[in-house]
Design an enzyme around this catalytic site. Structure first.
Site, short mmCIF file in Angstrom:
data_model
loop_
_atom_site.label_atom_id
_atom_site.label_comp_id
_atom_site.label_asym_id
_atom_site.label_seq_id
_atom_site.Cartn_x
_atom_site.Cartn_y
_atom_site.Cartn_z
N CYS A 181 -0.53 4.05 2.03
CA CYS A 181 -0.08 4.01 3.58
C CYS A 181 1.00 4.16 4.06
O CYS A 181 1.41 4.83 4.95
CB CYS A 181 -0.99 2.48 4.10
SG CYS A 181 -2.06 1.88 3.24
N ASP A 182 2.04 3.38 3.16
CA ASP A 182 3.37 3.45 3.87
C ASP A 182 4.30 4.35 2.95
O ASP A 182 5.65 4.22 3.32
CB ASP A 182 3.88 1.91 3.59
CG ASP A 182 2.90 1.02 4.46
OD1 ASP A 182 2.49 1.44 5.53
OD2 ASP A 182 2.96 -0.11 4.00
N CYS A 212 0.85 -1.25 -0.01
CA CYS A 212 -0.08 0.00 0.00
C CYS A 212 0.77 1.22 -0.24
O CYS A 212 1.27 1.45 1.03
CB CYS A 212 -1.04 -0.01 1.39
SG CYS A 212 -2.01 1.58 1.35
#
Ligand code: NAP
Length: 304
Positions: free
Chosen positions: A136-137, A133
């Site tokens: 997200c990261d 992701c």
């Protein structure tokens, strides 16, 4: 005694929440069961720009809107893991780690999970260089060199997104042709810090206790290349997660629930919506469309 609802929807992604909106608006009591966060895969998409009527919205805001709409209409959302569905005639019993729930009809909208590369160390280094992701990261890799594996829309969007944070982004794909949409390919080619590494196989992920490099082999020449990266974002598509329903409904070879555009499964009273069913186009619009079709079919089934 298990709590009873008219319709239970398994999965609170776009398909499941769209089904909840249509079912509640048809006057049915609705329970939505979700094992992770509501919103499904779209929460990982930075920008949605192809949903008719909405020029631009973040995936997170889109999902939040769906959730707010469904719950305001009266759908109840519970967070628990569903292990299976048992048919007791007019009652379908949905088994979860939070107890049993009963309904007259069930809609399976379980979506799909990220496909892994299947390489040694891949699972072990999740959070230590391996991610599925970028939204997200991505921020953890600010100023660093990373790679994205895949040639579809997700990989291209991830690479575009990461190129804004990272010093350099390698886009690694197994073919010379990219699968993703032309406008994304063009946007990516304009990025000076993106290098395309095409027609290669990923041979190895190397490092000590975290990812340090991705070794690729050119499919034509057999030449190896070691790409030193702090992160690898794996974006090679999704897989359905329907094994727990294998005794209930027919699955195809890939594990997708077999159903046509009417969203009816092989089992009466069990419907399916979204990416977890057999279909040729898996998009936000088709997930929402399935939600509506499955909900109205479930309502018709209850009123038969
Ligand atoms: P996808 O379109 O299925 O693409 C997966 C990519 O990974 C393909 O390029 C495929 O290669 C490659 N791949 C598959 N298995 C592999 C393996 N074992 N090793 C190496 N590479 C592998 O998946 P996606 O990009 O996640 O998209 C899923 C769906 O969501 C699509 O319908 C897509 O259009 C949609 N989507 C839309 C948007 C948008 O419209 N903004 C954004 C994201 C996703 P090949 O090309 O060689 O098969």
């Amino acid at each position: 005694m298990a709590e009873k609802f008219d319709i239970i929807i398994v999965g609170a992604g776009t398909a499941g929440l769209s089904a909840a909106i249509y079912a509640t608006r048809s006057g049915k009591s609705v329970l939505v069961l979700e094992e992770m966060a509501y919103g499904g895969q779209i929460i990982n998409t930075p920008e949605v720009a192809n949903y008719p009527g909405i020029a631009k919205i973040s995936g997170f805001d889109f999902a939040q809107g769906l959730y707010d709409q469904a719950t305001a209409l009266g759908a109840r959302v519970e967070f628990c893991s569903v292990s299976g569905v048992e048919d007791r005639g007019n009652e379908k019993v949905v088994k979860t780690d939070g107890g049993d729930f009963e309904a007259g009809a069930v809609i399976l909208a379980t979506g799909a999970k990220n496909r892994p590369l299947g390489m040694a160390h891949e699972e072990e280094w999740i959070g230590n260089g391996i991610s599925y992701c970028a939204t997200c990261d991505g921020a953890f890799f600010k100023g660093k060199t990373v790679a994205v594996a895949g040639g579809g829309n997700t990989a291209l969007e991830d690479a575009i997104f990461l190129s804004g944070y990272c010093e350099k982004v390698y886009l690694i794909h197994r073919r010379s042709e990219l699968r993703g949409e032309q406008h994304l390919q063009e946007a990516l080619r304009k990025k000076e810090n993106v290098e395309f590494v095409l027609n290669v196989a990923i041979k190895e992920l190397t490092g000590s206790d975290h990812l340090e490099a991705v070794v690729v082999t050119d499919k034509e020449t057999g030449q190896e290349r070691k790409l030193e990266v702090a992160g690898l974002f794996v974006a090679i598509g999704q897989m359905p997660k329907n094994e727990r329903f294998a005794d209930l409904v027919e699955l195809d070879q890939g594990g997708y629930i077999v159903a046509g555009e009417d969203c009816k499964t092989s089992h009466e009273g069990i419907f399916v919506a979204g990416d977890c069913r057999t279909k040729s186009v898996r998009q936000l619009t088709t997930a929402a469309s399935d939600g509506a079709v499955a909900a109205l079919a479930a309502c018709a089934y209850l009123e038969r």
